[in-house]
Design a protein around this motif. Structure first.
Motif, PDB file in Angstrom:
ATOM      1  N   THR A   2       0.826  -1.204   0.000  1.00 35.78           N
ATOM      2  CA  THR A   2       0.000   0.000   0.000  1.00 35.78           C
ATOM      3  C   THR A   2       0.860   1.254   0.000  1.00 35.78           C
ATOM      4  OG1 THR A   2      -0.120  -0.124   2.408  1.00 35.78           O
ATOM      5  CG2 THR A   2      -1.908  -1.157   1.167  1.00 35.78           C
ATOM      6  N   ASP A   3       0.260   2.359  -0.382  1.00 34.78           N
ATOM      7  CA  ASP A   3       0.978   3.631  -0.437  1.00 34.78           C
ATOM      8  C   ASP A   3       1.669   3.927   0.891  1.00 34.78           C
ATOM      9  OD1 ASP A   3       0.336   4.139  -3.020  1.00 34.78           O
ATOM     10  OD2 ASP A   3      -1.000   5.821  -2.639  1.00 34.78           O
ATOM     11  N   GLY A   4       2.925   4.321   0.799  1.00 41.67           N
ATOM     12  CA  GLY A   4       3.680   4.705   1.981  1.00 41.67           C
ATOM     13  C   GLY A   4       4.456   3.586   2.635  1.00 41.67           C
ATOM     14  N   THR A   5       4.152   2.326   2.275  1.00 39.30           N
ATOM     15  CA  THR A   5       4.885   1.190   2.846  1.00 39.30           C
ATOM     16  C   THR A   5       6.339   1.224   2.389  1.00 39.30           C
ATOM     17  OG1 THR A   5       2.900  -0.188   2.828  1.00 39.30           O
ATOM     18  CG2 THR A   5       5.008  -1.332   2.992  1.00 39.30           C
ATOM     19  N   GLU A   6       7.273   1.115   3.325  1.00 42.89           N
ATOM     20  CA  GLU A   6       8.690   1.092   2.968  1.00 42.89           C
ATOM     21  C   GLU A   6       9.058  -0.296   2.452  1.00 42.89           C
ATOM     22  OE1 GLU A   6      12.423   3.207   2.743  1.00 42.89           O
ATOM     23  OE2 GLU A   6      10.422   3.892   3.328  1.00 42.89           O
ATOM     24  N   VAL A   7       9.675  -0.358   1.279  1.00 39.03           N
ATOM     25  CA  VAL A   7      10.051  -1.644   0.693  1.00 39.03           C
ATOM     26  C   VAL A   7      11.485  -1.582   0.178  1.00 39.03           C
ATOM     27  CG1 VAL A   7       7.693  -2.273   0.032  1.00 39.03           C
ATOM     28  CG2 VAL A   7       9.137  -1.004  -1.574  1.00 39.03           C
ATOM     29  N   LEU A   8      12.079  -2.764   0.076  1.00 37.97           N
ATOM     30  CA  LEU A   8      13.403  -2.923  -0.517  1.00 37.97           C
ATOM     31  C   LEU A   8      13.250  -3.840  -1.721  1.00 37.97           C
ATOM     32  CD1 LEU A   8      16.503  -2.686  -0.578  1.00 37.97           C
ATOM     33  CD2 LEU A   8      16.596  -4.584   1.052  1.00 37.97           C
ATOM     34  N   VAL A   9      13.565  -3.330  -2.895  1.00 30.53           N
ATOM     35  CA  VAL A   9      13.412  -4.077  -4.136  1.00 30.53           C
ATOM     36  C   VAL A   9      14.782  -4.551  -4.604  1.00 30.53           C
ATOM     37  CG1 VAL A   9      12.635  -3.975  -6.537  1.00 30.53           C
ATOM     38  CG2 VAL A   9      11.390  -2.708  -4.768  1.00 30.53           C
ATOM     39  N   ASP A  10      14.887  -5.849  -4.887  1.00 31.70           N
ATOM     40  CA  ASP A  10      16.112  -6.429  -5.442  1.00 31.70           C
ATOM     41  C   ASP A  10      15.789  -6.914  -6.849  1.00 31.70           C
ATOM     42  OD1 ASP A  10      18.313  -8.004  -6.171  1.00 31.70           O
ATOM     43  OD2 ASP A  10      18.747  -8.533  -4.083  1.00 31.70           O
ATOM     44  N   GLY A  11      16.174  -6.103  -7.847  1.00 32.54           N
ATOM     45  CA  GLY A  11      15.850  -6.436  -9.231  1.00 32.54           C
ATOM     46  C   GLY A  11      16.663  -7.570  -9.798  1.00 32.54           C
ATOM     47  N   GLY A  12      17.736  -7.972  -9.130  1.00 33.98           N
ATOM     48  CA  GLY A  12      18.512  -9.117  -9.581  1.00 33.98           C
ATOM     49  C   GLY A  12      17.927 -10.409  -9.063  1.00 33.98           C
ATOM     50  N   ALA A  13      17.604 -10.438  -7.771  1.00 32.71           N
ATOM     51  CA  ALA A  13      17.045 -11.642  -7.155  1.00 32.71           C
ATOM     52  C   ALA A  13      15.556 -11.792  -7.406  1.00 32.71           C
ATOM     53  CB  ALA A  13      17.319 -11.618  -5.653  1.00 32.71           C
ATOM     54  N   GLY A  14      14.880 -10.699  -7.789  1.00 41.40           N
ATOM     55  CA  GLY A  14      13.441 -10.769  -8.039  1.00 41.40           C
ATOM     56  C   GLY A  14      12.618 -10.787  -6.764  1.00 41.40           C
ATOM     57  N   THR A  15      13.039 -10.030  -5.734  1.00 41.08           N
ATOM     58  CA  THR A  15      12.321 -10.014  -4.461  1.00 41.08           C
ATOM     59  C   THR A  15      11.935  -8.593  -4.067  1.00 41.08           C
ATOM     60  OG1 THR A  15      14.388  -9.843  -3.188  1.00 41.08           O
ATOM     61  CG2 THR A  15      13.528 -12.061  -3.621  1.00 41.08           C
ATOM     62  N   VAL A  16      10.868  -8.512  -3.263  1.00 44.10           N
ATOM     63  CA  VAL A  16      10.409  -7.253  -2.684  1.00 44.10           C
ATOM     64  C   VAL A  16      10.193  -7.495  -1.196  1.00 44.10           C
ATOM     65  CG1 VAL A  16       8.684  -5.405  -2.752  1.00 44.10           C
ATOM     66  CG2 VAL A  16       9.221  -6.697  -4.843  1.00 44.10           C
ATOM     67  N   GLU A  17      10.967  -6.813  -0.378  1.00 47.56           N
ATOM     68  CA  GLU A  17      10.896  -6.986   1.073  1.00 47.56           C
ATOM     69  C   GLU A  17      10.203  -5.785   1.700  1.00 47.56           C
ATOM     70  OE1 GLU A  17      13.929  -7.473   4.913  1.00 47.56           O
ATOM     71  OE2 GLU A  17      14.709  -7.400   2.861  1.00 47.56           O
ATOM     72  N   THR A  18       9.186  -6.050   2.512  1.00 45.36           N
ATOM     73  CA  THR A  18       8.495  -4.966   3.201  1.00 45.36           C
ATOM     74  C   THR A  18       9.154  -4.698   4.548  1.00 45.36           C
ATOM     75  OG1 THR A  18       6.924  -6.496   4.235  1.00 45.36           O
ATOM     76  CG2 THR A  18       6.314  -5.554   2.104  1.00 45.36           C
ATOM     77  N   ASP A  19       9.106  -3.455   4.976  1.00 47.32           N
ATOM     78  CA  ASP A  19       9.684  -3.030   6.259  1.00 47.32           C
ATOM     79  C   ASP A  19      11.117  -3.529   6.441  1.00 47.32           C
ATOM     80  OD1 ASP A  19       7.291  -1.730   7.016  1.00 47.32           O
ATOM     81  OD2 ASP A  19       6.441  -3.660   7.613  1.00 47.32           O
ATOM     82  N   PRO A  20      11.996  -3.216   5.498  1.00 51.69           N
ATOM     83  CA  PRO A  20      13.395  -3.671   5.621  1.00 51.69           C
ATOM     84  C   PRO A  20      14.097  -2.956   6.778  1.00 51.69           C
ATOM     85  CG  PRO A  20      13.188  -2.103   3.844  1.00 51.69           C
ATOM     86  CD  PRO A  20      11.795  -2.383   4.312  1.00 51.69           C
ATOM     87  N   SER A  21      15.190  -3.536   7.224  1.00 50.53           N
ATOM     88  CA  SER A  21      15.957  -2.938   8.315  1.00 50.53           C
ATOM     89  C   SER A  21      16.622  -1.649   7.847  1.00 50.53           C
ATOM     90  CB  SER A  21      17.034  -3.905   8.803  1.00 50.53           C
ATOM     91  OG  SER A  21      18.035  -4.068   7.810  1.00 50.53           O
ATOM     92  N   PRO A  22      16.898  -0.728   8.764  1.00 52.06           N
ATOM     93  CA  PRO A  22      17.600   0.512   8.380  1.00 52.06           C
ATOM     94  C   PRO A  22      18.948   0.231   7.730  1.00 52.06           C
ATOM     95  CG  PRO A  22      16.662   0.719  10.575  1.00 52.06           C
ATOM     96  CD  PRO A  22      16.493  -0.711  10.185  1.00 52.06           C
ATOM     97  N   GLU A  23      19.630  -0.817   8.168  1.00 56.51           N
ATOM     98  CA  GLU A  23      20.925  -1.161   7.586  1.00 56.51           C
ATOM     99  C   GLU A  23      20.772  -1.591   6.124  1.00 56.51           C
ATOM    100  OE1 GLU A  23      20.959  -1.361  11.882  1.00 56.51           O
ATOM    101  OE2 GLU A  23      19.729  -2.448  10.415  1.00 56.51           O
TER     102      GLU A  23
END
Length: 565
Positions: free
Chosen positions: A219-240
């Motif tokens: 949903t709008d505003g959700t922080e995500v980390l996208v890995d275009g090589g591995a093909g994954t989308v992680e929600t609420d990733p760590s600050p690191e």
């Protein structure tokens, strides 16, 4: 078959189509207004005014798209200009006007119904024409927004950077993407050769497609980390993890013009270009030459073939930017997604399996002869090392005919594209006649997997990591080695740094890609020796699925994570 099966609620999986890692808040594409009502009917004395409103809306939408096209170049400009032409198409606009006049439908409803009829006709044609139904829906939604005053659907205009999430992106939306604001792209539909994937790679935007449930879970505003090589989308990733992704995204790798592995094996890193503007970008990026010069830009939107003189001038404007360097010119690849009235039949039931590529020479041999004459003339004036190849070669006989045709025009280095499985399996005898082969992984994957490359629902099959496709690449390289002929790859697979390592391990001698990918591919190859390339290629070929092949190779190449790829 699901491409988004996740190990936890915090990880979504799809098909990575543009490498890189990026993090940011989700911003979903603005949805269209939806189906408008049929009532109230337009009063009879207002019918002409309503019809004029439809025409004016079409003119306004077409003008806005033309204006936007003037701000970009290359394929992005072509996409916008094509959409603008559709907005002004008399079949669509005229159909809507007739519905206003004949049935007194409100303008928005008339546009909806007229567009539906056009889209249905295109869908019935199949292949590329069916894909254009998506463009019709995009134009329909823009016209309705113009008529109703609703927000124009499409990419949100936000000041801060974001991760764009959508069911799919219309070609006009992809053409307007701003890499300064769009950190990554996630879509439910689309495949490795969709407009979204190709333009994301050309702009250096990480992208994952085929992510089931993306628009409901992200949903709008959700922080995500996208890995275009591995093909994954992680929600609420760590600050690191977010910090690491932003650091890697900020790194810009340049290409020094010398492709090689860690132990010094030379690998030509070339560029794919489709017009003079693209050639300038490729030359400025340090490409060692051009591995795929698409000549269709001279022919598209024409009812008659351009003259030899016109073609020669156009080709020369590309060739002269690579003095002393190799430029592989592909002859006209008409048919399927590029129908041309003077060489193809618009009534073919299945254009992807019809008269396309070199096969058009059977119907219009003079078009090929004229093009070869123009290429020879441009080659003699520009100073580049010109190689010529034919698309959609399937047999030894076709190879012999094309090589002979090139010889008649003094073009001494003639090759073939390997896009059809039969050409890969016959690589030995084909390369006993041709001087080189270049593998078009987009079509080779489509034909090997029997999966339309534009269908998002088949994205998992339309993946060049499929072991069956890699085995066809291997067979082609074995045929090349047997005849001491070079084998290159000019499909989108060459732009994937991890897959590039596999291709080199299978015996590929050159890789041609979007210029934006040269630095990343060069960096990964420079950190990997040839023995490792060969060992990971074996793992990929022996895998049982595309996902397994990608995962095992990435596990064995820690340099990918080190470089944020």
């Amino acid at each position: 078959m699901s491409s988004s099966a996740a190990s936890s609620e915090e990880l979504l999986r799809g098909v990575g189509v543009s490498p890189g890692r990026a993090a940011g808040p989700v911003a979903q594409v603005r949805p269209p207004a939806g189906e408008p009502p049929s009532y109230p009917l337009v009063p009879q004395d207002q019918v002409e005014d309503e019809a004029a409103r439809v025409t004016a809306a079409a003119e306004a939408v077409a003008a806005a798209l033309e204006d936007a096209a003037g701000t970009v170049e290359g394929e992005r400009r072509e996409l916008l200009e094509t959409t603008a032409q559709m907005a002004a198409d008399p079949t669509l606009v005229g159909g809507a006007v007739e519905l206003v006049r004949g049935e007194r439908l409100p303008g928005p409803r008339a546009v909806w119904q007229a567009a539906g009829a056009v889209a249905e006709q295109l869908a019935d044609l199949g292949g590329y024409m069916a894909e254009r139904a998506r463009d019709v829906a995009d134009v329909r939604n823009r016209l309705i927004a113009q008529l109703t005053g609703a927000p124009m659907p499409g990419v949100p205009q936000r000041r801060d950077p974001y991760v764009l999430v959508a069911v799919d992106l219309a070609p006009a939306d992809t053409a307007l993407l701003d890499p300064g604001r769009v950190r990554a792209i996630v879509t439910v539909e689309g495949g490795p050769t969709s407009h979204t994937a190709i333009l994301a790679r050309s702009l250096g935007i990480p992208a994952v497609v085929g992510v089931e449930g993306a628009t409901t879970r992200l949903t709008d505003g959700t922080e995500v980390l996208v890995d275009g090589g591995a093909g994954t989308v992680e929600t609420d990733p760590s600050p690191e993890a977010v910090a690491a992704a932003r650091t890697s995204a900020a790194a810009s790798r340049t290409f020094d013009g010398h492709g090689r592995t860690a132990d010094g094996q030379e690998i030509e890193l070339l560029a794919n270009v489709g017009d003079p503007a693209g050639a300038r970008v490729a030359a400025e990026s340090g490409a060692q030459g051009v591995g795929l010069f698409r000549t269709e830009f001279c022919f598209l939107d024409r009812t008659e073939e351009p003259s030899v003189e016109e073609q020669a001038a156009a080709y020369r404007s590309v060739l002269e930017q690579f003095p002393g360097k190799k430029v592989v010119v592909r002859t006209l690849d008409a048919g399927a997604d590029k129908p041309l009235p003077f060489v193809t039949d618009a009534e073919e039931a299945n254009p992807a399996l019809g008269v396309r590529g070199l096969r058009t020479a059977r119907r219009a041999p003079e078009v090929l002869e004229n093009q070869l004459s123009a290429i020879a003339r441009a080659a003699g004036e520009a100073g580049a090392e010109v190689w010529v190849m034919a698309p959609m070669v399937a047999t030894v006989a076709e190879t012999e005919e094309f090589v002979a045709a090139c010889g008649r025009h003094g073009l001494g280095t003639a090759g073939v594209m390997v896009e059809v499985p039969s050409a890969a399996l016959l690589a030995g005898p084909i390369l006993a006649r041709a001087d080189f082969a270049s593998i078009g992984t987009n079509d080779l994957t489509q034909y090997a997997m029997a999966a339309d490359r534009v269908l998002g629902s088949l994205a998992e099959l339309s993946d060049p990591w499929q072991p069956a496709v890699l085995r066809l690449v291997e067979a082609t390289c074995l045929g090349g080695a047997q005849q001491s002929r070079p084998v290159g790859v000019c499909g989108e697979a060459a732009a994937d740094p991890a897959l590039a390592v596999v291709l080199v391990g299978l015996g590929v001698t050159s890789l041609s890609m979007t210029p934006r990918a040269l630095g990343d591919v060069a960096a990964v190859l420079a950190a990997t020796d040839l023995a490792t390339c060969r060992s990971v290629s074996r793992l990929a070929v022996d895998a049982e699925s595309a996902a397994d092949a990608r995962a095992v190779v990435r596990e064995k190449l820690p340099v990918l994570a080190d470089l944020g790829l």
